[in-house]
Scaffold this active site. Structure first.
Site, PDB file in Angstrom:
ATOM      1  N   ALA A  41     -32.306  49.377 -29.254  1.00 52.52           N
ATOM      2  CA  ALA A  41     -31.609  49.146 -27.991  1.00 52.52           C
ATOM      3  C   ALA A  41     -32.534  48.593 -26.915  1.00 52.52           C
ATOM      4  O   ALA A  41     -33.741  48.821 -26.947  1.00 52.52           O
ATOM      5  CB  ALA A  41     -30.993  50.461 -27.506  1.00 52.52           C
ATOM      6  N   ASP A  49     -33.994  63.169 -32.731  1.00 52.16           N
ATOM      7  CA  ASP A  49     -35.145  62.305 -32.437  1.00 52.16           C
ATOM      8  C   ASP A  49     -36.004  62.949 -31.346  1.00 52.16           C
ATOM      9  O   ASP A  49     -36.216  62.387 -30.277  1.00 52.16           O
ATOM     10  CB  ASP A  49     -34.650  60.918 -31.994  1.00 52.16           C
ATOM     11  CG  ASP A  49     -35.771  59.875 -31.969  1.00 52.16           C
ATOM     12  OD1 ASP A  49     -36.875  60.153 -32.492  1.00 52.16           O
ATOM     13  OD2 ASP A  49     -35.548  58.782 -31.424  1.00 52.16           O
TER      14      ASP A  49
HETATM   15  N1  LIG Z   1     -31.392  57.855 -18.085  1.00 50.68           N
HETATM   16  C1  LIG Z   1     -32.640  57.380 -18.052  1.00 50.68           C
HETATM   17  N2  LIG Z   1     -33.391  57.507 -16.924  1.00 50.68           N
HETATM   18  C2  LIG Z   1     -34.658  57.015 -16.879  1.00 50.68           C
HETATM   19  N3  LIG Z   1     -35.259  56.382 -17.897  1.00 50.68           N
HETATM   20  C3  LIG Z   1     -34.575  56.220 -19.036  1.00 50.68           C
HETATM   21  C4  LIG Z   1     -33.241  56.709 -19.190  1.00 50.68           C
HETATM   22  N4  LIG Z   1     -32.805  56.403 -20.429  1.00 50.68           N
HETATM   23  C5  LIG Z   1     -33.829  55.758 -21.034  1.00 50.68           C
HETATM   24  N5  LIG Z   1     -34.893  55.642 -20.218  1.00 50.68           N
HETATM   25  C6  LIG Z   1     -36.200  54.989 -20.515  1.00 50.68           C
HETATM   26  O1  LIG Z   1     -36.047  54.065 -21.584  1.00 50.68           O
HETATM   27  C7  LIG Z   1     -36.782  54.481 -22.746  1.00 50.68           C
HETATM   28  C8  LIG Z   1     -35.979  54.176 -24.010  1.00 50.68           C
HETATM   29  O2  LIG Z   1     -34.705  54.826 -23.948  1.00 50.68           O
HETATM   30  P1  LIG Z   1     -34.136  55.649 -25.182  1.00 50.68           P
HETATM   31  O3  LIG Z   1     -32.785  56.141 -24.837  1.00 50.68           O
HETATM   32  O4  LIG Z   1     -35.148  56.654 -25.581  1.00 50.68           O
HETATM   33  O5  LIG Z   1     -33.950  54.520 -26.268  1.00 50.68           O
HETATM   34  P2  LIG Z   1     -34.705  54.214 -27.654  1.00 50.68           P
HETATM   35  O6  LIG Z   1     -33.680  54.531 -28.689  1.00 50.68           O
HETATM   36  O7  LIG Z   1     -35.051  52.779 -27.579  1.00 50.68           O
HETATM   37  O8  LIG Z   1     -35.910  55.115 -27.770  1.00 50.68           O
HETATM   38  C9  LIG Z   1     -37.057  55.963 -22.522  1.00 50.68           C
HETATM   39  O9  LIG Z   1     -38.216  56.411 -23.197  1.00 50.68           O
HETATM   40  C10 LIG Z   1     -37.196  56.038 -21.011  1.00 50.68           C
HETATM   41  O10 LIG Z   1     -38.492  55.628 -20.608  1.00 50.68           O
HETATM   42 MG   LIG Z   2     -36.236  57.045 -27.261  1.00 50.70          MG
END
Ligand SMILES: Nc1ncnc2c1ncn2[C@@H]1O[C@H](COP(=O)(O)OP(=O)(O)O)[C@@H](O)[C@H]1O
Ligand SMILES: [Mg+2]
Length: 204
Positions: free
Chosen positions: A12, A117
């Site tokens: 993503a 995860d």
């Molecule tokens: N709601 C949020 N608020 C702040 N940062 C976010 C949020 N969601 C994701 N991030 C940032 O984006 C990064 C990747 O999002 P994540 O949902 O972990 O996706 P992936 O599946 O790519 O690991 C996170 O490690 C964080 O740094």
């Molecule tokens: Mg992540």
């Protein structure tokens, strides 16, 4: 306004738009198109559904704003604050964070949800409330199985061991202590966790 891409993972892209986070699952060309579409739809819906459930039970996770099956995206509140990964790499003081991780995980498991995860990149420390916030629920599942919860702990153990080896195993011991103090099912899950670890050793 062009949204600002702040992260890109294996599945993503993450955009920051005002104070919303947009997480968009992109096409993976190496997958068969029908399988790719089904997986992205499934994980997008799953993440949205879990976020809704977590909000209803007052669990610290981002508020879901909306989700779209056609864009394969979800919109949620932006959580201001660093990743737990970065804080822990910066300090030797981990007891409080470990306690919060164990407590959150116990609450999640007692609600019959496994994260899937558990890494310190999927945990943020809210800079105002100082609340530990879990994110990234695309691989999560509703499960009441002791085995699934034990595997969740096992993945966390592995993640801490590899990323935070300077403070391991102390940090994981503190997580377990807090988990035991919070979860009603801790004894069973920990017993199974020992078996999962033994299985891992035998495979090597
Ligand atoms: N709601 C949020 N608020 C702040 N940062 C976010 C949020 N969601 C994701 N991030 C940032 O984006 C990064 C990747 O999002 P994540 O949902 O972990 O996706 P992936 O599946 O790519 O690991 C996170 O490690 C964080 O740094
Ligand atoms: Mg992540």
């Amino acid at each position: 306004m062009t949204p600002n891409k702040i992260a890109q993972g294996a599945e993503a892209s993450i955009y920051l738009e005002n104070s919303s986070i947009i997480k968009e699952r992109f096409v993976k060309r190496y997958r068969l198109p029908q399988i790719d579409e089904a997986l992205r739809t499934f994980r997008t819906r799953r993440e949205a559904k879990i976020l809704q459930k977590l909000e209803a039970m007052n669990f610290p996770a981002p508020h879901l704003q909306e989700f779209s099956d056609t864009r394969m995206s979800i919109a949620m509140d932006f959580i201001p604050g660093p990743k737990v990964r970065d804080i822990l790499l910066d300090t030797q003081q981990y007891a409080q964070i470990a306690e919060a991780i164990g407590k959150n995980l116990a609450k999640l498991h007692d609600a019959q949800i496994v994260h899937g995860d558990l890494t310190t990149s999927n945990m943020l420390l809210h800079e105002q409330s100082k609340e530990l916030t879990f994110i990234d629920f695309g691989l999560s599942a509703f499960s009441d199985k002791v085995e699934d919860k034990a595997v969740d702990l096992f993945l966390l153990d592995r993640a801490l061991q590899s990323t935070h080896f300077q403070i391991y195993p102390g940090i994981f011991q503190n997580v377990l202590e807090s988990y035991q103090n919070t979860s009603a099912q801790a004894a069973e899950v920990l017993a199974r966790f020992e078996k999962v670890k033994a299985r891992g050793r035998n495979k090597k």
